[in-house]
Design a protein around this motif. Structure first.
Motif, PDB file in Angstrom:
ATOM      1  N   TYR A 189       0.841  -1.203   0.000  1.00 49.67           N
ATOM      2  CA  TYR A 189       0.000   0.000   0.000  1.00 49.67           C
ATOM      3  C   TYR A 189       0.872   1.247   0.000  1.00 49.67           C
ATOM      4  CZ  TYR A 189      -3.659  -3.281   1.342  1.00 49.67           C
ATOM      5  OH  TYR A 189      -4.534  -4.345   1.372  1.00 49.67           O
ATOM      6  N   GLN A 190       0.296   2.337  -0.527  1.00 53.09           N
ATOM      7  CA  GLN A 190       0.929   3.649  -0.503  1.00 53.09           C
ATOM      8  C   GLN A 190      -0.020   4.634   0.172  1.00 53.09           C
ATOM      9  OE1 GLN A 190       1.415   3.942  -4.792  1.00 53.09           O
ATOM     10  NE2 GLN A 190       3.628   3.680  -4.598  1.00 53.09           N
ATOM     11  N   PHE A 191       0.562   5.689   0.743  1.00 49.91           N
ATOM     12  CA  PHE A 191      -0.219   6.705   1.452  1.00 49.91           C
ATOM     13  C   PHE A 191       0.235   8.090   1.015  1.00 49.91           C
ATOM     14  CE2 PHE A 191      -0.278   2.913   3.993  1.00 49.91           C
ATOM     15  CZ  PHE A 191      -1.543   2.867   4.540  1.00 49.91           C
ATOM     16  N   ARG A 192      -0.690   9.047   1.118  1.00 55.35           N
ATOM     17  CA  ARG A 192      -0.356  10.443   0.894  1.00 55.35           C
ATOM     18  C   ARG A 192      -1.223  11.295   1.807  1.00 55.35           C
ATOM     19  NH1 ARG A 192      -2.620  11.872  -5.232  1.00 55.35           N
ATOM     20  NH2 ARG A 192      -4.870  11.730  -4.785  1.00 55.35           N
ATOM     21  N   VAL A 193      -0.821  12.544   2.003  1.00 50.87           N
ATOM     22  CA  VAL A 193      -1.485  13.394   2.985  1.00 50.87           C
ATOM     23  C   VAL A 193      -1.477  14.845   2.503  1.00 50.87           C
ATOM     24  CG1 VAL A 193       0.660  13.794   4.268  1.00 50.87           C
ATOM     25  CG2 VAL A 193      -1.542  13.943   5.471  1.00 50.87           C
ATOM     26  N   ARG A 194      -2.450  15.618   2.989  1.00 54.09           N
ATOM     27  CA  ARG A 194      -2.461  17.052   2.711  1.00 54.09           C
ATOM     28  C   ARG A 194      -3.171  17.767   3.856  1.00 54.09           C
ATOM     29  NH1 ARG A 194      -6.937  18.178  -2.108  1.00 54.09           N
ATOM     30  NH2 ARG A 194      -8.780  17.315  -1.054  1.00 54.09           N
ATOM     31  N   PRO A 195      -2.903  19.063   4.045  1.00 51.97           N
ATOM     32  CA  PRO A 195      -3.612  19.821   5.071  1.00 51.97           C
ATOM     33  C   PRO A 195      -5.105  19.882   4.768  1.00 51.97           C
ATOM     34  CG  PRO A 195      -1.693  21.039   4.289  1.00 51.97           C
ATOM     35  CD  PRO A 195      -1.904  19.894   3.343  1.00 51.97           C
ATOM     36  N   ALA A 196      -5.918  19.715   5.789  1.00 48.38           N
ATOM     37  CA  ALA A 196      -7.369  19.835   5.625  1.00 48.38           C
ATOM     38  C   ALA A 196      -7.802  21.277   5.887  1.00 48.38           C
ATOM     39  CB  ALA A 196      -8.085  18.888   6.587  1.00 48.38           C
ATOM     40  N   GLY A 197      -8.923  21.638   5.278  1.00 51.24           N
ATOM     41  CA  GLY A 197      -9.506  22.952   5.551  1.00 51.24           C
ATOM     42  C   GLY A 197      -8.869  24.105   4.804  1.00 51.24           C
ATOM     43  N   VAL A 198      -8.073  23.832   3.779  1.00 50.45           N
ATOM     44  CA  VAL A 198      -7.439  24.898   2.992  1.00 50.45           C
ATOM     45  C   VAL A 198      -8.395  25.329   1.881  1.00 50.45           C
ATOM     46  CG1 VAL A 198      -5.488  25.483   1.501  1.00 50.45           C
ATOM     47  CG2 VAL A 198      -5.144  24.009   3.500  1.00 50.45           C
ATOM     48  N   ASP A 199      -8.606  26.621   1.741  1.00 49.84           N
ATOM     49  CA  ASP A 199      -9.500  27.132   0.699  1.00 49.84           C
ATOM     50  C   ASP A 199      -9.016  26.682  -0.678  1.00 49.84           C
ATOM     51  OD1 ASP A 199     -11.049  28.388   2.555  1.00 49.84           O
ATOM     52  OD2 ASP A 199     -10.110  30.358   2.318  1.00 49.84           O
ATOM     53  N   GLY A 200      -9.916  26.093  -1.445  1.00 49.87           N
ATOM     54  CA  GLY A 200      -9.557  25.613  -2.768  1.00 49.87           C
ATOM     55  C   GLY A 200      -8.906  24.253  -2.771  1.00 49.87           C
ATOM     56  N   GLY A 201      -8.569  23.736  -1.598  1.00 51.08           N
ATOM     57  CA  GLY A 201      -7.968  22.412  -1.489  1.00 51.08           C
ATOM     58  C   GLY A 201      -6.470  22.431  -1.719  1.00 51.08           C
ATOM     59  N   ALA A 202      -5.724  21.946  -0.756  1.00 50.46           N
ATOM     60  CA  ALA A 202      -4.270  21.869  -0.905  1.00 50.46           C
ATOM     61  C   ALA A 202      -3.896  20.687  -1.803  1.00 50.46           C
ATOM     62  CB  ALA A 202      -3.612  21.714   0.467  1.00 50.46           C
ATOM     63  N   VAL A 203      -2.702  20.720  -2.339  1.00 48.64           N
ATOM     64  CA  VAL A 203      -2.192  19.624  -3.153  1.00 48.64           C
ATOM     65  C   VAL A 203      -1.718  18.503  -2.225  1.00 48.64           C
ATOM     66  CG1 VAL A 203      -0.378  18.944  -4.769  1.00 48.64           C
ATOM     67  CG2 VAL A 203      -1.518  21.151  -5.022  1.00 48.64           C
ATOM     68  N   PHE A 204      -1.980  17.265  -2.614  1.00 50.30           N
ATOM     69  CA  PHE A 204      -1.505  16.131  -1.829  1.00 50.30           C
ATOM     70  C   PHE A 204       0.011  16.008  -1.920  1.00 50.30           C
ATOM     71  CE2 PHE A 204      -5.890  14.555  -1.881  1.00 50.30           C
ATOM     72  CZ  PHE A 204      -5.990  14.040  -0.589  1.00 50.30           C
ATOM     73  N   SER A 205       0.573  15.450  -0.881  1.00 52.42           N
ATOM     74  CA  SER A 205       2.002  15.147  -0.868  1.00 52.42           C
ATOM     75  C   SER A 205       2.317  14.079  -1.912  1.00 52.42           C
ATOM     76  CB  SER A 205       2.404  14.618   0.509  1.00 52.42           C
ATOM     77  OG  SER A 205       1.891  13.294   0.700  1.00 52.42           O
ATOM     78  N   PRO A 206       3.591  13.895  -2.239  1.00 50.40           N
ATOM     79  CA  PRO A 206       3.953  12.698  -3.005  1.00 50.40           C
ATOM     80  C   PRO A 206       3.572  11.452  -2.202  1.00 50.40           C
ATOM     81  CG  PRO A 206       5.781  14.262  -2.920  1.00 50.40           C
ATOM     82  CD  PRO A 206       4.757  14.747  -1.954  1.00 50.40           C
TER      83      PRO A 206
END
Length: 367
Positions: A189-206
């Motif tokens: 499995y692979q995982f990625r993460v991004r900050p929640a609640g950012v206007d317009g949506g943040a970009v996911f990490s690699p």
């Protein structure tokens, strides 16, 4: 029998075909796109093509072949530029043997777009992954990001198989690590993460590195296969039986501790081992388990001594206790035998008096 090129699904034609098979975007950078597609049974290789989307785009625009000799189900296209910001379309076909040539393709609906330099610079680093310390679990962690509203993060995962899509496992998670269970795929499995609640949506990490989790290994099953009830004892005021899978599944290392209450050196070493074990527990490290093998002369001595220990034990009356002591050839105590949780192989014959260091055991295991 000739080899034919079998292109599967039909580009932008059938909704049912698109929902069954589709190329997905695994990751984007400012000049690269990583794509994946479902594996085709009996395919010998794949042909991957792409084209830049134009302002007056139509389905007849020509595609350029990236490769017609791909053996896997993902590929990265480098050195891309897209000043218009309209993105790229990809399509893939599988080369088959002994089949009729069908010129159809699998693709995707929406163009895949590059990140801007600003997006690439601002996104979080890939999360770290490791074994979760329990059966078929992974521990995923990441660094704090100032953009996360109230310290919350969105976490996604995917099975590392062709065409498997990203799915959200937590839309607004408070914390910097999560243990994900029930990860049984041999592909990992692979995982990625991004900050929640950012206007317009943040970009996911690699994406993280691929993690293949552990259940109860065949090595552990063999060593503990004679347990009368298939259980170990879990320490406490009133020790309770725990299924072997729950007790040792997912452990990177299993330490067999032969000791006795009547042994002076044992009484000196047990508190040191207890302190080390409790420090591991406090740091949320579940990758190691200790199993007590009593060398006491009677059950009463075992019970009184085991009350002082925080780990697992083989029941005094279970023949597996003596079988394991014979397996590691106990001739003196205290004895702390370090086993590879994946194979059951002895990593260190006796760790008493040695540095109790997981990284050192990893180094010994790799020799």
């Amino acid at each position: 029998n000739k080899t034919t090129l079998h292109y599967f699904s039909i580009l932008h034609r059938s909704h049912s075909a698109r929902t069954k098979m589709s190329i997905i975007l695994l990751d984007a950078e400012s000049d690269k796109l990583l794509v994946s597609w479902p594996a085709v049974p009996n395919a010998t290789k794949y042909t991957l093509q792409y084209r830049r989307v134009g302002s007056d785009d139509d389905d007849t625009a020509p595609f350029e072949t990236l490769s017609d000799k791909l053996s896997g189900t993902q590929a990265r296209k480098k050195n891309l530029t897209d000043e218009a910001g309209l993105g790229f379309l990809f399509r893939v076909g599988a080369t088959m043997k002994d089949g009729e040539e069908i010129t159809s393709w699998t693709s995707h609906d929406e163009p895949f777009k590059l990140l801007t330099r600003e997006q690439e610079d601002a996104r979080m680093a890939a999360p770290q992954v490791g074994l979760g310390g329990v059966s078929h679990a992974a521990l995923v962690s990441w660094k704090k990001n100032a953009s996360a509203t109230d310290g919350k993060y969105e976490i996604q995962m995917r099975e590392n198989s062709g065409g498997s899509e990203w799915t959200t496992i937590a839309a607004s998670f408070g914390g910097l690590e999560v243990r994900k269970k029930n990860l049984t795929s041999k592909d990992g499995y692979q995982f990625r993460v991004r900050p929640a609640g950012v206007d317009g949506g943040a970009v996911f990490s690699p994406s993280s590195e691929t993690i293949v989790t552990l259940g109860l290994s065949d090595g552990m099953k063999r060593l503990f296969g004679t347990l009368e009830q298939g259980t170990l004892l879990k320490s406490g005021h009133n020790p309770q039986p725990i299924p072997l899978e729950e007790a040792l599944g997912g452990k990177e290392f299993v330490l067999l501790y032969a000791s006795a209450s009547w042994c002076g050196p044992c009484r000196q070493f047990t508190p040191m081992l207890t302190n080390w074990y409790q420090q591991l527990t406090a740091s949320n490290n579940k990758n190691v388990e200790v199993v007590f093998l009593s060398a006491d002369h009677d059950e009463s001595g075992f019970q009184q001594y085991y009350k002082k220990m925080p780990w697992m034990a083989v029941d005094f009356d279970d023949d597996t206790r003596e079988q394991l002591m014979a397996h590691i050839r106990v001739t003196g105590i205290p004895r702390l035998c370090v086993l590879d949780g994946k194979t059951g192989r002895i990593i260190e014959d006796n760790a008493v008096g040695q540095n109790l260091d997981i990284n050192r055991w990893r180094s010994l295991r790799s020799r």
